[in-house]
Each structure stands twice: as structure tokens, then as C-alpha cells.
Design a protein around this motif. Structure first.
Motif, PDB file in Angstrom:
ATOM      1  N   GLU A 140       0.837  -1.204   0.000  1.00 21.79           N
ATOM      2  CA  GLU A 140       0.000   0.000   0.000  1.00 21.79           C
ATOM      3  C   GLU A 140       0.872   1.256   0.000  1.00 21.79           C
ATOM      4  O   GLU A 140       0.603   2.220  -0.722  1.00 21.79           O
ATOM      5  CB  GLU A 140      -0.913   0.011   1.227  1.00 21.79           C
ATOM      6  N   VAL A 141       1.908   1.235   0.818  1.00 23.48           N
ATOM      7  CA  VAL A 141       2.810   2.395   0.885  1.00 23.48           C
ATOM      8  C   VAL A 141       3.539   2.572  -0.444  1.00 23.48           C
ATOM      9  O   VAL A 141       3.704   3.706  -0.924  1.00 23.48           O
ATOM     10  CB  VAL A 141       3.807   2.229   2.053  1.00 23.48           C
ATOM     11  N   PHE A 142       3.983   1.480  -1.035  1.00 22.40           N
ATOM     12  CA  PHE A 142       4.637   1.552  -2.348  1.00 22.40           C
ATOM     13  C   PHE A 142       3.723   2.229  -3.365  1.00 22.40           C
ATOM     14  O   PHE A 142       4.141   3.157  -4.079  1.00 22.40           O
ATOM     15  CB  PHE A 142       5.005   0.146  -2.825  1.00 22.40           C
ATOM     16  N   ASN A 143       2.470   1.795  -3.448  1.00 17.71           N
ATOM     17  CA  ASN A 143       1.535   2.348  -4.428  1.00 17.71           C
ATOM     18  C   ASN A 143       1.224   3.810  -4.134  1.00 17.71           C
ATOM     19  O   ASN A 143       1.135   4.635  -5.057  1.00 17.71           O
ATOM     20  CB  ASN A 143       0.247   1.525  -4.438  1.00 17.71           C
ATOM     21  N   ALA A 144       1.076   4.145  -2.863  1.00 16.27           N
ATOM     22  CA  ALA A 144       0.803   5.534  -2.504  1.00 16.27           C
ATOM     23  C   ALA A 144       1.999   6.432  -2.814  1.00 16.27           C
ATOM     24  O   ALA A 144       1.840   7.563  -3.299  1.00 16.27           O
ATOM     25  CB  ALA A 144       0.435   5.622  -1.022  1.00 16.27           C
ATOM     26  N   ALA A 145       3.197   5.940  -2.526  1.00 16.50           N
ATOM     27  CA  ALA A 145       4.413   6.710  -2.821  1.00 16.50           C
ATOM     28  C   ALA A 145       4.572   6.905  -4.323  1.00 16.50           C
ATOM     29  O   ALA A 145       4.948   7.998  -4.788  1.00 16.50           O
ATOM     30  CB  ALA A 145       5.630   6.002  -2.241  1.00 16.50           C
ATOM     31  N   GLN A 146       4.288   5.887  -5.096  1.00 16.74           N
ATOM     32  CA  GLN A 146       4.362   5.997  -6.553  1.00 16.74           C
ATOM     33  C   GLN A 146       3.353   7.026  -7.066  1.00 16.74           C
ATOM     34  O   GLN A 146       3.670   7.833  -7.944  1.00 16.74           O
ATOM     35  CB  GLN A 146       4.122   4.631  -7.201  1.00 16.74           C
TER      36      GLN A 146
END
Length: 421
Positions: free
Chosen positions: A167-173
Motif C-alpha cells: 500500500e505504501v509503495f503504491n501511494a508513494a508511486q
């Protein structure tokens, strides 16, 4: 020591270039993993810039243990088979040799499946989950032969990695668009800006570079001792000759890094139980050229020249350039003597340490024959006992760390193999 000769950005660039000479794929995987890791942490807002810089370096170095375990079969194989070996060594290098030893568990556990996290205790599990996800993302997106199914990140959430980390990866992207920057190499400039924005202390800078050098040297006990003793002898002689503080700083970094080019020299040559053949010696001598290529253009030329000219002779018979007395500074002459003193005093795979009187005699003979600087040799001989005494204290500390790493590796590796059952 006053004005700094080496800044934080320099440390980052030396590490990048050294890893690139070791293996370009190892460098790129570490660099991209570190960049993804950085963006995830930046999005979370749980780190200040200094912590972001430290974690980014940890991400770049997360596979540092491959220096010891080997990587010739490719990064993908190391990342998917026998993952514990390089994880454990990377952890131990960071814990015992670096200024971020408190964060080393991030590397130790980065291959441990998420479902097993309940079996371990660590204050860094959340950050570890981010590194795990960043590592897997680069393997999945960029490296061929990974064997991961197209729906891997759907099926494996909270099994092999944390769903929260995804989730953090997708939000950061979504916020930073870092994957697009990876396609254009814009990410490299962003990393340089990060390391320009922080200022490591002199102790941190020395610590990171010592970790890199000792990790390279860790393949061979003899090379660990040789690097440390050359640095120590050079500094002792420099102090006795009352070199200015800035010169001592150049001497420290140059002597520390003088054999960094050995990162590409085969262990079979480094630890040959005999004198080298002509062809082996040709390969060994190349380490000086590689050292120059790693350091030149990043560090101050005084440091680079100290590092790469330690095999030059005053009469022009040295290598790689055949320089003569008029071409060689006092700092370069000191390092040349320190390197010889280290070789004579230290044990090698084919010889024992020489006794003090024989060492003094060889140094004096080389000085009398115009090979090395007589003034430097006189200082070394006149203060031989104190130089050796101070060196042996640091040698014992270094060897204690060396043995601690070796001993802990065996016990930690056995414990981690249990996770495979």
C-alpha cells in the motif's frame, strides 16, 4: 581536522563506483532498491533527511554480503536461492563495521517471509518490510529470470511480504512518480541531491568507507590486516613528521583506499600460497589502475594520488606510471613506505612476519638504493617500536571484529536455515 576533503556525496559516489566495478548488476539492483526504499520512507514521513540518507545507503548496500558469498551466478540466483548467506554477512558487515550498526537488522531480515515475522523480535520490522518490498519490486519489474508469477503481488500479500508495505509503495508511486524517474535515470540526480542535503560527521564518513574497504578485504584475512596496517603506519609516520592536519586527512583516506581496486582481483590470486606467476602478477598490478578509476573524479586528487602511487619508486622502476622522485609528494612517499612496512611485518599466505631487524634492514637498503624516501624510512626506523606498538592495539581490535563476524555468521546462518523447513 578543519576543512573537509571528503563530503557526504563523495562517500556515496565512491560506494557506487566500487560496487559498479565489482558487478554492474549488483550496483544497479542495490541502487534501484535503495531508491524505491527511500521513496517509501519519504512518503511515510517517519524519517528526517539524515535518516533517509542512512536508510538509502543501507538499501543500496543490502546485498553487500555477496562480496563474501559470491555473485558470479548472477544477482537473481543470489536473490532467490540460499538467500540467508548474503543477508547474514551483509548484516554483520553493517553491524560491526559501519556507523549504522543499530539499523543492521533491516538487512538481516529482508528475505524473511512476512508470515515468519511473528517468530522474531526487532525494532525495525516496519522498515524491514519496506526494504523487502522494494527488493522484490526491482527483481519483479527489471531482472530477468526471477520466476515470479504475474499475479505474485496479489497472491503473496502478507505471506512473502507485507500488504501494508505494498500500500505504501503504491501511494508513494502515486505521489512521487518514482518509477518514471527510474526509466530516465532522473533518480540518480535525486539521490545526489539527497546526499548533498545532509552532512555526515567525519566519524560517519570514515566509518562508511572503512566498512566498504573491510567488506571487500573480508574475503581474505591477510588483506584485512594489510589495509588497516598500511593506513595506521602511514598516519603514525605522518604525525611523527608533523604533517599539517589537512595532509593527515588526505593521508588517512588515501591509505585507507589504496587497495580498493582489489575488489576485482580473484581470491585465488590474493591468497595464492606461493609467489605469484608473471601473469598473476600482471593481474594483481591492475588493482592500482582500478583504484584510480574508482576514485578519480570523485575525491580530491591528493587523496587519489596517495592511493594509486604507493607502488611507484623514486628511481622510476615502480608502477603503474614509472614516476620518479620529482613526481612524488611527501604523502605519496609516506604511503609507499607504509605499504612496504605492512607487507614485511604482516603474515602472508606464503610467508611469516619478518623480525624487526630484518624489516629495518630491507627498508634501509631500499632507501640507500634510491627506491623509497630515505627521510621517511629514517622516521620509521627511529620510531619503529612505538609505531608497531600503536598499530598492534588497532590490529587486535580489527581482528576481534573479524573473528566476531566469522563466529556469529555460523550461528546466525544455522538459525536461519531452520526457516527453510
Amino acid at each position: 581536522m578543519g576543512q573537509e576533503l571528503v563530503n557526504t556525496r563523495d562517500v556515496y559516489n565512491v560506494m557506487r563506483r566500487a560496487l559498479g566495478f565489482m558487478d554492474g548488476t549488483v550496483l544497479q539492483h542495490g541502487e534501484i532498491t535503495g531508491y524505491i526504499f527511500y521513496n517509501m520512507l519519504k512518503y511515510e514521513g517517519i524519517c528526517n533527511n539524515m535518516e533517509l540518507a542512512e536508510y538509502t545507503l543501507i538499501g543500496m548496500l543490502h546485498d553487500l554480503g555477496m562480496i563474501k558469498t559470491g555473485y558470479k551466478d548472477g544477482v537473481v540466483k543470489c536473490e532467490t536461492t540460499n538467500v540467508w548467506a548474503h543477508s547474514v554477512y551483509g548484516y554483520l558487515f553493517l553491524k560491526y563495521l559501519s556507523p549504522v550498526g543499530d539499523k543492521a537488522e533491516v538487512v538481516l531480515y529482508h528475505h524473511l517471509p512476512h508470515y515468519l515475522h511473528a517468530k522474531i523480535k526487532s525494532n525495525y520490522l516496519k522498515v524491514t518490510e519496506y526494504l523487502t518490498l522494494a527488493d522484490k519490486m526491482d527483481v519483479f519489474m527489471r531482472l530477468e529470470g526471477h520466476g515470479m508469477e504475474k499475479d505474485y503481488f496479489v497472491k503473496s500479500a502478507n505471506i512473502n511480504f507485507s500488504a501494508k508495505a505494498l500500500e505504501v509503495f503504491n501511494a508513494a508511486q502515486a505521489q512521487f512518480h518514482f518509477l518514471e524517474k527510474l526509466k530516465t535515470d532522473e533518480y540518480q540526480q535525486e539521490m545526489l541531491e539527497l546526499f548533498d542535503s545532509v552532512s555526515f560527521s567525519e566519524k560517519q564518513k570514515k566509518g562508511f568507507l572503512e566498512m566498504l574497504v573491510y567488506a571487500i578485504d573480508f574475503r581474505s584475512q591477510q588483506t584485512v590486516i594489510h589495509t588497516m596496517s598500511t593506513k595506521m603506519f602511514a598516519l603514525e609516520i605522518g604525525r611523527l613528521m608533523r604533517m599539517p592536519a589537512m595532509d593527515l586527512q588526505a593521508l588517512y583516506y588515501g591509505a585507507l583506499l589504496h587497495d580498493i581496486g582489489k575488489i576485482v582481483i580473484p581470491l585465488s590470486i590474493l591468497e595464492a600460497p606461493r609467489r605469484l606467476t608473471d601473469e598473476e602478477m600482471r593481474i594483481m598490478k591492475a588493482h592500482v589502475i582500478i583504484t584510480d578509476r574508482i576514485l578519480r573524479g570523485i575525491l580530491d586528487d591528493r587523496i587519489v594520488d596517495v592511493a594509486v602511487r604507493h607502488h611507484e619508486k623514486l628511481d622510476g622502476t615502480g608502477y603503474p606510471l614509472g614516476l620518479k622522485a620529482e613526481d612524488l609528494s611527501v604523502l605519496e612517499r609516506i604511503t609507499a613506505v607504509a605499504d612496504i612496512l605492512s607487507a614485511l611485518y604482516g603474515k602472508r599466505s606464503y610467508k611469516d612476519s619478518f623480525p624487526p631487524e630484518k624489516i629495518k634492514g630491507i627498508l634501509q637498503s631500499d632507501a640507500d638504493n634510491g627506491k623509497i624516501c630515505g627521510q621517511v624510512v629514517q622516521v620509521a626506523i627511529s620510531n619503529f617500536e612505538s609505531i608497531i606498538h600503536n598499530y598492534e592495539k588497532e590490529r587486535d581490535e580489527t581482528m576481534d571484529r573479524y573473528m566476531e563476524i566469522s563466529n556469529q555468521y555460523d550461528s546466525i546462518y544455522e538459525r536461519f536455515k531452520e526457516f527453510d523447513t
